[in-house]
Motif scaffolding. Sequence first.
Motif, PDB file in Angstrom:
ATOM      1  N   ASP A 344      43.108  45.599  57.819  1.00 43.94           N
ATOM      2  CA  ASP A 344      43.323  45.201  56.425  1.00 43.94           C
ATOM      3  C   ASP A 344      44.702  44.633  56.124  1.00 43.94           C
ATOM      4  O   ASP A 344      44.838  43.653  55.396  1.00 43.94           O
ATOM      5  CB  ASP A 344      43.032  46.375  55.481  1.00 43.94           C
ATOM      6  N   ARG A 345      45.784  45.193  56.657  1.00 41.46           N
ATOM      7  CA  ARG A 345      47.138  44.857  56.213  1.00 41.46           C
ATOM      8  C   ARG A 345      47.474  43.365  56.297  1.00 41.46           C
ATOM      9  O   ARG A 345      48.193  42.830  55.455  1.00 41.46           O
ATOM     10  CB  ARG A 345      48.187  45.616  57.033  1.00 41.46           C
ATOM     11  N   ALA A 346      46.982  42.696  57.338  1.00 40.40           N
ATOM     12  CA  ALA A 346      47.349  41.298  57.562  1.00 40.40           C
ATOM     13  C   ALA A 346      46.375  40.319  56.928  1.00 40.40           C
ATOM     14  O   ALA A 346      46.605  39.104  56.970  1.00 40.40           O
ATOM     15  CB  ALA A 346      47.441  41.016  59.062  1.00 40.40           C
ATOM     16  N   LYS A 347      45.306  40.821  56.329  1.00 43.16           N
ATOM     17  CA  LYS A 347      44.320  39.931  55.736  1.00 43.16           C
ATOM     18  C   LYS A 347      44.871  39.318  54.442  1.00 43.16           C
ATOM     19  O   LYS A 347      45.734  39.898  53.774  1.00 43.16           O
ATOM     20  CB  LYS A 347      43.032  40.699  55.450  1.00 43.16           C
ATOM     21  N   PRO A 348      44.383  38.149  54.065  1.00 45.44           N
ATOM     22  CA  PRO A 348      44.908  37.470  52.875  1.00 45.44           C
ATOM     23  C   PRO A 348      44.480  38.153  51.580  1.00 45.44           C
ATOM     24  O   PRO A 348      43.294  38.389  51.354  1.00 45.44           O
ATOM     25  CB  PRO A 348      44.295  36.064  52.979  1.00 45.44           C
ATOM     26  N   ALA A 444      53.836  38.497  40.734  1.00 51.58           N
ATOM     27  CA  ALA A 444      54.070  37.111  40.326  1.00 51.58           C
ATOM     28  C   ALA A 444      54.823  36.340  41.403  1.00 51.58           C
ATOM     29  O   ALA A 444      54.492  35.184  41.709  1.00 51.58           O
ATOM     30  CB  ALA A 444      54.843  37.084  39.009  1.00 51.58           C
ATOM     31  N   SER A 445      55.827  36.972  41.986  1.00 52.57           N
ATOM     32  CA  SER A 445      56.610  36.321  43.034  1.00 52.57           C
ATOM     33  C   SER A 445      55.754  36.050  44.265  1.00 52.57           C
ATOM     34  O   SER A 445      55.798  34.956  44.840  1.00 52.57           O
ATOM     35  CB  SER A 445      57.807  37.197  43.400  1.00 52.57           C
ATOM     36  N   TYR A 446      54.966  37.036  44.645  1.00 51.81           N
ATOM     37  CA  TYR A 446      54.091  36.855  45.804  1.00 51.81           C
ATOM     38  C   TYR A 446      53.051  35.773  45.545  1.00 51.81           C
ATOM     39  O   TYR A 446      52.815  34.894  46.377  1.00 51.81           O
ATOM     40  CB  TYR A 446      53.405  38.175  46.155  1.00 51.81           C
ATOM     41  N   ASN A 447      52.409  35.827  44.371  1.00 48.00           N
ATOM     42  CA  ASN A 447      51.332  34.885  44.064  1.00 48.00           C
ATOM     43  C   ASN A 447      51.814  33.445  43.985  1.00 48.00           C
ATOM     44  O   ASN A 447      51.074  32.516  44.315  1.00 48.00           O
ATOM     45  CB  ASN A 447      50.656  35.267  42.742  1.00 48.00           C
ATOM     46  N   GLU A 448      53.055  33.251  43.553  1.00 50.75           N
ATOM     47  CA  GLU A 448      53.575  31.885  43.429  1.00 50.75           C
ATOM     48  C   GLU A 448      53.525  31.158  44.764  1.00 50.75           C
ATOM     49  O   GLU A 448      53.088  30.008  44.851  1.00 50.75           O
ATOM     50  CB  GLU A 448      55.008  31.912  42.898  1.00 50.75           C
ATOM     51  N   GLY A 449      53.963  31.826  45.813  1.00 54.23           N
ATOM     52  CA  GLY A 449      53.889  31.204  47.129  1.00 54.23           C
ATOM     53  C   GLY A 449      52.499  31.251  47.717  1.00 54.23           C
ATOM     54  O   GLY A 449      52.072  30.332  48.418  1.00 54.23           O
ATOM     55  N   ALA A 450      51.769  32.339  47.434  1.00 51.47           N
ATOM     56  CA  ALA A 450      50.454  32.532  48.032  1.00 51.47           C
ATOM     57  C   ALA A 450      49.468  31.452  47.630  1.00 51.47           C
ATOM     58  O   ALA A 450      48.542  31.133  48.383  1.00 51.47           O
ATOM     59  CB  ALA A 450      49.908  33.905  47.651  1.00 51.47           C
ATOM     60  N   LYS A 451      49.655  30.866  46.441  1.00 54.62           N
ATOM     61  CA  LYS A 451      48.758  29.791  46.001  1.00 54.62           C
ATOM     62  C   LYS A 451      48.768  28.628  46.978  1.00 54.62           C
ATOM     63  O   LYS A 451      47.790  27.891  47.101  1.00 54.62           O
ATOM     64  CB  LYS A 451      49.163  29.319  44.604  1.00 54.62           C
ATOM     65  N   GLU A 452      49.892  28.466  47.675  1.00 51.62           N
ATOM     66  CA  GLU A 452      50.019  27.387  48.659  1.00 51.62           C
ATOM     67  C   GLU A 452      50.013  27.923  50.091  1.00 51.62           C
ATOM     68  O   GLU A 452      50.344  27.202  51.037  1.00 51.62           O
ATOM     69  CB  GLU A 452      51.310  26.615  48.408  1.00 51.62           C
ATOM     70  N   GLY A 453      49.648  29.196  50.243  1.00 48.15           N
ATOM     71  CA  GLY A 453      49.591  29.788  51.574  1.00 48.15           C
ATOM     72  C   GLY A 453      50.948  30.102  52.165  1.00 48.15           C
ATOM     73  O   GLY A 453      51.095  30.179  53.385  1.00 48.15           O
ATOM     74  N   ARG A 454      51.948  30.345  51.323  1.00 51.83           N
ATOM     75  CA  ARG A 454      53.303  30.614  51.804  1.00 51.83           C
ATOM     76  C   ARG A 454      53.737  32.025  51.419  1.00 51.83           C
ATOM     77  O   ARG A 454      53.240  32.599  50.448  1.00 51.83           O
ATOM     78  CB  ARG A 454      54.294  29.603  51.218  1.00 51.83           C
ATOM     79  N   VAL A 480      47.635  35.003  53.959  1.00 51.12           N
ATOM     80  CA  VAL A 480      48.185  34.952  52.597  1.00 51.12           C
ATOM     81  C   VAL A 480      47.160  34.383  51.623  1.00 51.12           C
ATOM     82  O   VAL A 480      46.591  33.306  51.851  1.00 51.12           O
ATOM     83  CB  VAL A 480      49.478  34.109  52.559  1.00 51.12           C
ATOM     84  N   ALA A 481      46.946  35.106  50.520  1.00 53.18           N
ATOM     85  CA  ALA A 481      46.111  34.640  49.418  1.00 53.18           C
ATOM     86  C   ALA A 481      46.590  35.334  48.147  1.00 53.18           C
ATOM     87  O   ALA A 481      47.106  36.454  48.203  1.00 53.18           O
ATOM     88  CB  ALA A 481      44.639  34.934  49.659  1.00 53.18           C
ATOM     89  N   PRO A 482      46.427  34.710  46.987  1.00 49.54           N
ATOM     90  CA  PRO A 482      46.864  35.332  45.723  1.00 49.54           C
ATOM     91  C   PRO A 482      46.058  36.590  45.400  1.00 49.54           C
ATOM     92  O   PRO A 482      44.919  36.763  45.837  1.00 49.54           O
ATOM     93  CB  PRO A 482      46.609  34.235  44.681  1.00 49.54           C
ATOM     94  N   ILE A 483      46.679  37.463  44.613  1.00 48.37           N
ATOM     95  CA  ILE A 483      46.029  38.675  44.094  1.00 48.37           C
ATOM     96  C   ILE A 483      45.977  38.499  42.581  1.00 48.37           C
ATOM     97  O   ILE A 483      46.971  38.715  41.887  1.00 48.37           O
ATOM     98  CB  ILE A 483      46.830  39.929  44.480  1.00 48.37           C
TER      99      ILE A 483
END
Length: 577
Positions: A344-348, A444-454, A480-483
């Motif tokens: 689970d830990r590494a999944k997006p 919010a910080s995580y999701n900002e990059g996650a939208k672009e896979g970063r 990486v994927a948004p939450i």
Amino acid sequence: MMPTHETYDVIVIGAGAGGMTAAAVAAAEGLHVLVIEKTAFVGGTTAWSEGMVWIPANAKMKEAGLSDTIADAVQYLSSTVPETANAGLRAAFLTRGAEAIAWLEANTEVRLQSVKACPDYYPERLGATSGGRVLEPAAFDGTGLGRAFARLRPPLPEFTLFGGMMVNRPDSQHLHRVGRSLRSTMRAARLVSAYALQRLRSRRGTTLHLGNALAAQLYASLLARQVEVLFSADVEALSMQGDRVSGVVIRHGSRDRPIAARRGVVLATGGFSHDAVLRKRYFPAAAGFVSVAHTSSTGDGLRLAAATGAALNTDATSPAHWVPASLFRRADGSRGVFPHTVADRAKPGVIAVNAAGRRFVNEALSYHEFVLGMLRDGNGEPDRPFHLICDRAFLWTYGLGRIKPFTRSYRRYVASGELIEAPDIAQLAGKIGVKPSVLAATLASYNEGAKEGRDPEFGRGSTIYQRHLGDISHKPNPCVAPITRGPFFAMRIYPADLGTAIGLKVDAQARVLRADGTPIAGLYACGNDMGSIMNGNCPGPGITLGPALTFGYIAGRHLAEGAMTFATTPAVATTSV
């Protein structure tokens, strides 16, 4: 039942992977062997494990078209295990590891296969490989053990389906694609049908995989060579003849009985993961008292050896090999410990947060590195909380902890407190005891990059190992994927050990050493009773079982090559660690 003889060539204490390997090798070489096991089952922690065996430059790599050399492995270990301590043991392991596997396959029932796509944990380091150094046990038909199948420790129920069905890694991928792929759906139907037939004859599935298959192969090797296994027996002391270990004194039922060993005794009792005194002495305070190892691992071998003057290797960088774990209660009331290794830990679509509600580590690092991050963040506090955070889409697709993918109702997990649910992030923050504004900012910080896979903060998904643990079908970054879509969920995780790294000092023949470096005649150690040759570092999957099999083999061969020494009137060694 007591042992049938007063004297054996070899006595092995502990029926895990290391101990059974030593016993199988000695028996295959023609020696009369007794295995003493304190529980009612063989297998130890191995029977619960994934069964991976790390052996660089093994012959199966060449068969699979993969290249590796001992020189590459030396270069890789020079950066991932930089300490000079145990360099000689690492050299012995690299020199004899492939030999051990080839010998076991030629002379016992052990059968391993190459895992082509399983990178070393630090693939950016020189000498690393993208796969092949890891071997896994081939599937084993438990019916081949006959009535002795009941003596094989069952796998953890959380790693089975339908109350006892084991699944290997390739088939687990098929199960994830049921309903989306005709081929996978048909494969799953065949697996379930075969399992249903097996349950007509057995209390659990008889097609064994992972560490349970390895334990079964080793047990079959003992049975085929008439090795006696004494169950539910404690070794009270080692017997001495002069400065040589000459046997054991066992307690079986209400009786004490001495048993002599002509050639030697092998300690393989599994380390000290469940000994509170030794944990407090050697573990960092932030580690707490959670362990994934079997509860029988209580330091028996270390205490027995200490009475003979044996020395401990306490110079390890880490006293244990670590894994994050979640806790829960089973239906029978027993406490369950679920290791969050790779599922689970590494999944997006999931992050880990600390007691302040902030990310503290790259979630896709190895389980050992992940917990090192927890320990650094814990600041010596043994009960500092950490949580995995995800949304419903993630929980449905990948599961979390023991909660399997495609679980339709989470009610019982939420009711027990194992899973924490809230309709929004603010309420989830309140339930896990962090400031809502901090957790919201983290997301919010995580999701900002996650939208672009970063993942600008930690670089998650930046290596082939991390991407291997992710979801390769998820683009552009498998980790990486948004939450974003509620309800949201949290699961508390704890620093836990997979097994201890501090253990007995041994030489390249697996002989236990005194503080002055001299070997104690007739005394050997392997598995987690032996100090980690990696000094508590974790360079790849299977770095405990690889050395366990290798040094179990080395011990068995050295005992077979040694001269006969008959015990007469032994003394009993008595002291404590």
